[in-house]
Each structure stands twice: as structure tokens, then as C-alpha cells.
Write an enzyme that holds these catalytic residues in place. Sequence first.
Site, PDB file in Angstrom:
ATOM      1  N   GLY A 149       0.924  -1.239  -0.051  1.00 50.57           N
ATOM      2  CA  GLY A 149       0.223   0.139   0.093  1.00 50.57           C
ATOM      3  C   GLY A 149       0.771   1.169  -0.174  1.00 50.57           C
ATOM      4  N   ARG A 228       1.487  -4.269  12.269  1.00 48.14           N
ATOM      5  CA  ARG A 228       0.730  -4.400  13.605  1.00 48.14           C
ATOM      6  C   ARG A 228       1.258  -5.769  14.140  1.00 48.14           C
ATOM      7  NH1 ARG A 228      -0.073   0.034  13.851  1.00 48.14           N
ATOM      8  NH2 ARG A 228      -2.133   1.212  13.868  1.00 48.14           N
ATOM      9  N   GLU A 257       0.832  -4.627  22.952  1.00 53.86           N
ATOM     10  CA  GLU A 257       1.763  -3.565  23.474  1.00 53.86           C
ATOM     11  C   GLU A 257       1.194  -2.745  24.785  1.00 53.86           C
ATOM     12  OE1 GLU A 257       2.062  -1.023  19.698  1.00 53.86           O
ATOM     13  OE2 GLU A 257       2.969  -2.352  18.668  1.00 53.86           O
ATOM     14  N   HIS A 275       7.493   0.763  18.852  1.00 55.16           N
ATOM     15  CA  HIS A 275       6.728   1.148  17.911  1.00 55.16           C
ATOM     16  C   HIS A 275       6.728   2.843  17.664  1.00 55.16           C
ATOM     17  CE1 HIS A 275       2.074   0.963  16.726  1.00 55.16           C
ATOM     18  NE2 HIS A 275       2.638   1.761  16.111  1.00 55.16           N
TER      19      HIS A 275
HETATM   20  P1  NAP Z   1      -2.712   0.840   2.994  1.00 57.87           P
HETATM   21  O1  NAP Z   1      -2.280   1.817   1.973  1.00 57.87           O
HETATM   22  O2  NAP Z   1      -4.061   0.529   3.385  1.00 57.87           O
HETATM   23  O3  NAP Z   1      -1.960  -0.644   2.498  1.00 57.87           O
HETATM   24  C1  NAP Z   1      -2.266  -1.771   2.937  1.00 57.87           C
HETATM   25  C2  NAP Z   1      -1.700  -2.865   2.247  1.00 57.87           C
HETATM   26  O4  NAP Z   1      -2.109  -4.038   2.626  1.00 57.87           O
HETATM   27  C3  NAP Z   1      -2.387  -3.016   0.845  1.00 57.87           C
HETATM   28  O5  NAP Z   1      -1.431  -3.074  -0.241  1.00 57.87           O
HETATM   29  C4  NAP Z   1      -3.530  -4.015   0.966  1.00 57.87           C
HETATM   30  O6  NAP Z   1      -3.667  -4.579  -0.443  1.00 57.87           O
HETATM   31  C5  NAP Z   1      -2.734  -4.992   1.816  1.00 57.87           C
HETATM   32  N1  NAP Z   1      -3.231  -5.764   2.440  1.00 57.87           N
HETATM   33  C6  NAP Z   1      -4.577  -5.517   3.366  1.00 57.87           C
HETATM   34  N2  NAP Z   1      -5.000  -6.809   3.715  1.00 57.87           N
HETATM   35  C7  NAP Z   1      -4.431  -7.831   3.101  1.00 57.87           C
HETATM   36  C8  NAP Z   1      -4.725  -9.137   3.500  1.00 57.87           C
HETATM   37  N3  NAP Z   1      -5.781  -9.713   3.980  1.00 57.87           N
HETATM   38  N4  NAP Z   1      -3.736  -9.763   2.686  1.00 57.87           N
HETATM   39  C9  NAP Z   1      -2.797  -9.194   1.968  1.00 57.87           C
HETATM   40  N5  NAP Z   1      -2.457  -7.873   1.771  1.00 57.87           N
HETATM   41  C10 NAP Z   1      -3.325  -7.205   2.635  1.00 57.87           C
HETATM   42  O7  NAP Z   1      -2.042   1.072   4.445  1.00 57.87           O
HETATM   43  P2  NAP Z   1      -0.554   1.949   4.931  1.00 57.87           P
HETATM   44  O8  NAP Z   1      -0.897   3.455   4.800  1.00 57.87           O
HETATM   45  O9  NAP Z   1       0.365   1.346   3.932  1.00 57.87           O
HETATM   46  O10 NAP Z   1      -0.567   1.157   6.095  1.00 57.87           O
HETATM   47  C11 NAP Z   1      -0.612  -0.047   6.609  1.00 57.87           C
HETATM   48  C12 NAP Z   1      -0.655  -0.332   7.955  1.00 57.87           C
HETATM   49  O11 NAP Z   1       0.698  -0.053   8.493  1.00 57.87           O
HETATM   50  C13 NAP Z   1      -1.306   0.433   8.724  1.00 57.87           C
HETATM   51  O12 NAP Z   1      -2.789  -0.113   8.695  1.00 57.87           O
HETATM   52  C14 NAP Z   1      -0.962   0.372  10.138  1.00 57.87           C
HETATM   53  O13 NAP Z   1      -1.713  -0.848  10.806  1.00 57.87           O
HETATM   54  C15 NAP Z   1       0.740  -0.107   9.988  1.00 57.87           C
HETATM   55  N6  NAP Z   1       1.448   1.408  10.227  1.00 57.87           N
HETATM   56  C16 NAP Z   1       2.222   1.156  11.398  1.00 57.87           C
HETATM   57  C17 NAP Z   1       3.318   2.174  11.774  1.00 57.87           C
HETATM   58  C18 NAP Z   1       4.192   1.757  12.808  1.00 57.87           C
HETATM   59  O14 NAP Z   1       4.534   3.065  13.612  1.00 57.87           O
HETATM   60  N7  NAP Z   1       4.613   0.972  13.186  1.00 57.87           N
HETATM   61  C19 NAP Z   1       2.986   3.324  11.188  1.00 57.87           C
HETATM   62  C20 NAP Z   1       2.107   3.441  10.224  1.00 57.87           C
HETATM   63  C21 NAP Z   1       1.257   2.365   9.836  1.00 57.87           C
HETATM   64  P3  NAP Z   1      -4.865  -5.367  -0.860  1.00 57.87           P
HETATM   65  O15 NAP Z   1      -6.009  -4.536  -0.179  1.00 57.87           O
HETATM   66  O16 NAP Z   1      -4.902  -5.561  -2.267  1.00 57.87           O
HETATM   67  O17 NAP Z   1      -4.790  -6.652  -0.152  1.00 57.87           O
HETATM   68  C1  8YV Z   2       1.592   5.703  15.465  1.00 56.44           C
HETATM   69  C2  8YV Z   2       0.844   3.903  13.772  1.00 56.44           C
HETATM   70  O1  8YV Z   2       2.238   5.345  16.478  1.00 56.44           O
HETATM   71  O2  8YV Z   2      -0.080   5.240  12.233  1.00 56.44           O
HETATM   72  C3  8YV Z   2      -0.122   4.275  12.746  1.00 56.44           C
HETATM   73  O3  8YV Z   2      -0.944   3.386  12.216  1.00 56.44           O
HETATM   74  O4  8YV Z   2       0.691   2.773  14.315  1.00 56.44           O
HETATM   75  C4  8YV Z   2       1.534   5.017  14.271  1.00 56.44           C
HETATM   76  O5  8YV Z   2       2.149   5.965  13.493  1.00 56.44           O
HETATM   77  C5  8YV Z   2       0.267   5.388  16.125  1.00 56.44           C
HETATM   78  O6  8YV Z   2      -0.960   5.670  15.484  1.00 56.44           O
HETATM   79  C6  8YV Z   2       0.314   6.250  17.413  1.00 56.44           C
HETATM   80  O7  8YV Z   2      -0.241   6.211  18.739  1.00 56.44           O
END
Ligand code: NAP
Ligand code: 8YV
Length: 315
Positions: A149, A228, A257, A275
Site C-alpha cells: 500500500g 501491526r 503493546e 512502536h
Molecule cells: P494501505 O495503503 O491501506 O496499504 C495496506 C496494504 O495491505 C495494501 O497493499 C493492501 O492490499 C494490503 N492488505 C490488506 N489486507 C491484506 C490481506 N488480508 N492480505 C494481503 N494484503 C493485504 O495502508 P498503509 O498506509 O500502507 O499502512 C499499513 C499499515 O501499517 C497500517 O494499517 C498500520 O497498521 C501500519 N502502520 C504502522 C506504523 C508503525 O508505527 N509501526 C506506522 C504506520 C502504519 P490489498 O487490499 O490489495 O490486499
Molecule cells: C502511530 C501507527 O505510532 O499510524 C499508525 O498506524 O501505528 C503509528 O504511526 C500510532 O498511530 C500513534 O499512536
Amino acid sequence: MSRIAVLVPGKIHERVLTRLKESFDVVEANPSTLDAEAAGKIRGVAVSGTFDSAAIDSLPKVELISSFGVGYDGVDAKHAATKGIIVTNTPDVLNDEVADTAIGLLLNAVRELPRAENWLRAGNWKPGQNYPLSRFSLKGRHVGIYGLGRIGQEIAKRLEPFKVKISYHTRTRHATAPYGYYPSLKDLAEAVDTLISIVPKTHQTHKTINADILSALGPDGVFINVGRGWTVDEEALAAALKSGTIGAAGLDVFYNEPNVPASLLDLPNAVLLPHLASGSVPTRNAMADLVVDNLVEWFGKGRPLTPVPETPAKG
Ligand code: NAP
Ligand code: 8YV
């Protein structure tokens, strides 16, 4: 004239509060503690974390729930949709930071940089004594991205100059992505030696990184998670790292967490971060601004900036 009331139900970035107070009447309270009159005045919510169906139902006049973070798994957006309430998140403004962190975590896991620094700080670097060569190198790796994504694509772009082979798995194939597509996670794990997870927390992604997938990744395998913790069977991951079923891991997110299982804390071949992938001052400020701007735009112009797919903006 009284201002629109916006509820902030828990801890949130300070800039959100400061900026909200410029335009709204801010109510900092758990919704369950509000009496009917106070609850009936709330028209917007700014939340970081959980806002469930009961919280939504307790606010009869709420129009928009602005959630801090791109992942909005803590907010019951499907329930909000049934009531015509809009949910917004903070996409895109954190893509670069999270992708940068993913690359840092990958290099740290592969080349053992945090362990080497700890070794130096512990006074081990002496004449004739060098830190052991890292078992792994990034060179020549085949990296699989689970989720291509907004953030997954930025991770892929950053990987290109490292001259690694890049593949991915998503449910829907990208028409233009110049990377190998695998229609199943198992097929991807079998093909690659490095797996980066950046999928959202949904019913479909629960514990999908399990013993079977880790075994397919293989003994030289490296697993990185910036999505996640929900996506990972942590017991299976700890067992795989301990037994050598895979070689190393880099984790920014955990199942429960801030509790990190001792089985992971004990492992020398796991790099563990609290995180923090989006956690720089500029990026968190940009996320905070987007939380506030969604409320300002909705109440000023009737259009949210970044509604989630479950509650699209009309018109
Ligand atoms: P996004 O643009 O919605 O991308 C999500 C991707 O996951 C898409 O390519 C989607 O493709 C794929 N996906 C969803 N469900 C799936 C499944 N069941 N099987 C295979 N692929 C699947 O989201 P994003 O903005 O990149 O963010 C992704 C996630 O990263 C967030 O939802 C959040 O949980 C996490 N995140 C973590 C942090 C952190 O601090 N560690 C920060 C930001 C985000 P398809 O729909 O085609 O399957
Ligand atoms: C943040 C995240 O740490 O954007 C997300 O999905 O996991 C992180 O960027 C979190 O949302 C803040 O609590």
C-alpha cells in the site's frame, strides 16, 4: 456564540489539543463519564487509540471521529458507517518516516548493528578483539513485502538502490508495480529470504505470520514487522528464532503493546523497537495537524480531508 464541542477521550499528541482549542470547545473526558446533556453537545471526536461502538453510541450528535495514525483498527469504523458518522485517519504524511524505519530495522537485523554497538559500549573492543562478522548480509537478498500500500510502496522504492530482488503479496495485484507478485503469502514466503510485513490489523491478517510461513522463509530468513503485532503468532516467531528455523527478526510492533514477551526479549537475533516507526517530531506534528484539519474542514466546509474507506465522503 458557543463553539462546536469536540471530545478528546484520552491521551493524544499535545499539538492536537493546542490546535483544537483555537477553534473548538474541547472536552477532555471518557465518554462514559459524560451526562446526557454534555454527551448531546459533542459533535466531533479526536482520538488516539480506541473508540468502540459503545463510545460511538454514547454520543447522539457526533458527526466525525478523527483518529490519530493511519491504522484505525481501534475505531469501530463499520459501526460508525451504519450511523452516518465519518471516521478519518492520517495517511501519507507518515509514509516516508515509517518506510525509513523499516529499512533501518532491516539493516539492524541483518548486520547486527545494535548488538555490535552494545558490544563496543560494554568495553569489549580491545587490541586484537573485533566484533564477529555478521552471519548475514543484505547483498543478494530477495525481499518480499506483505502489503504494497502507501507505506509498502515507499519501502519497495527505498529497497531498489540496495539492488535486492523485490516481490510482494496483496489480495489485489497492482497493475503497475514493477515487482514480482505472489497471490498467496505462503508462495511469497517460499520464494523470498526476507519478509517485511506492512499490512493493517483486520480479521484476515490475524496471526498470518505463523509457524508455517516462518518455516517457508527458511534458516537464512529475516522477518521485519512495521505493520501491526496482531499479524504475528509471537510464540511461533520466538520459537522459530530460537531454533534457527529463521535467522533474525526486526520488530517495531507487538501483539499486546507495551508488553513484549520474554521469549522475544531473551533472543539475541531479534531487534526490538517500541512502536516508533512514525515517531519523529516533524512526522508526529504532521499527523497531529491532519487530525485537527479533518475536523476544521468538516465543520467549516462539510468535507473531511482523509475519510477511511468504510465512511467515504459524499458528493
Ligand atoms: P494501505 O495503503 O491501506 O496499504 C495496506 C496494504 O495491505 C495494501 O497493499 C493492501 O492490499 C494490503 N492488505 C490488506 N489486507 C491484506 C490481506 N488480508 N492480505 C494481503 N494484503 C493485504 O495502508 P498503509 O498506509 O500502507 O499502512 C499499513 C499499515 O501499517 C497500517 O494499517 C498500520 O497498521 C501500519 N502502520 C504502522 C506504523 C508503525 O508505527 N509501526 C506506522 C504506520 C502504519 P490489498 O487490499 O490489495 O490486499
Ligand atoms: C502511530 C501507527 O505510532 O499510524 C499508525 O498506524 O501505528 C503509528 O504511526 C500510532 O498511530 C500513534 O499512536
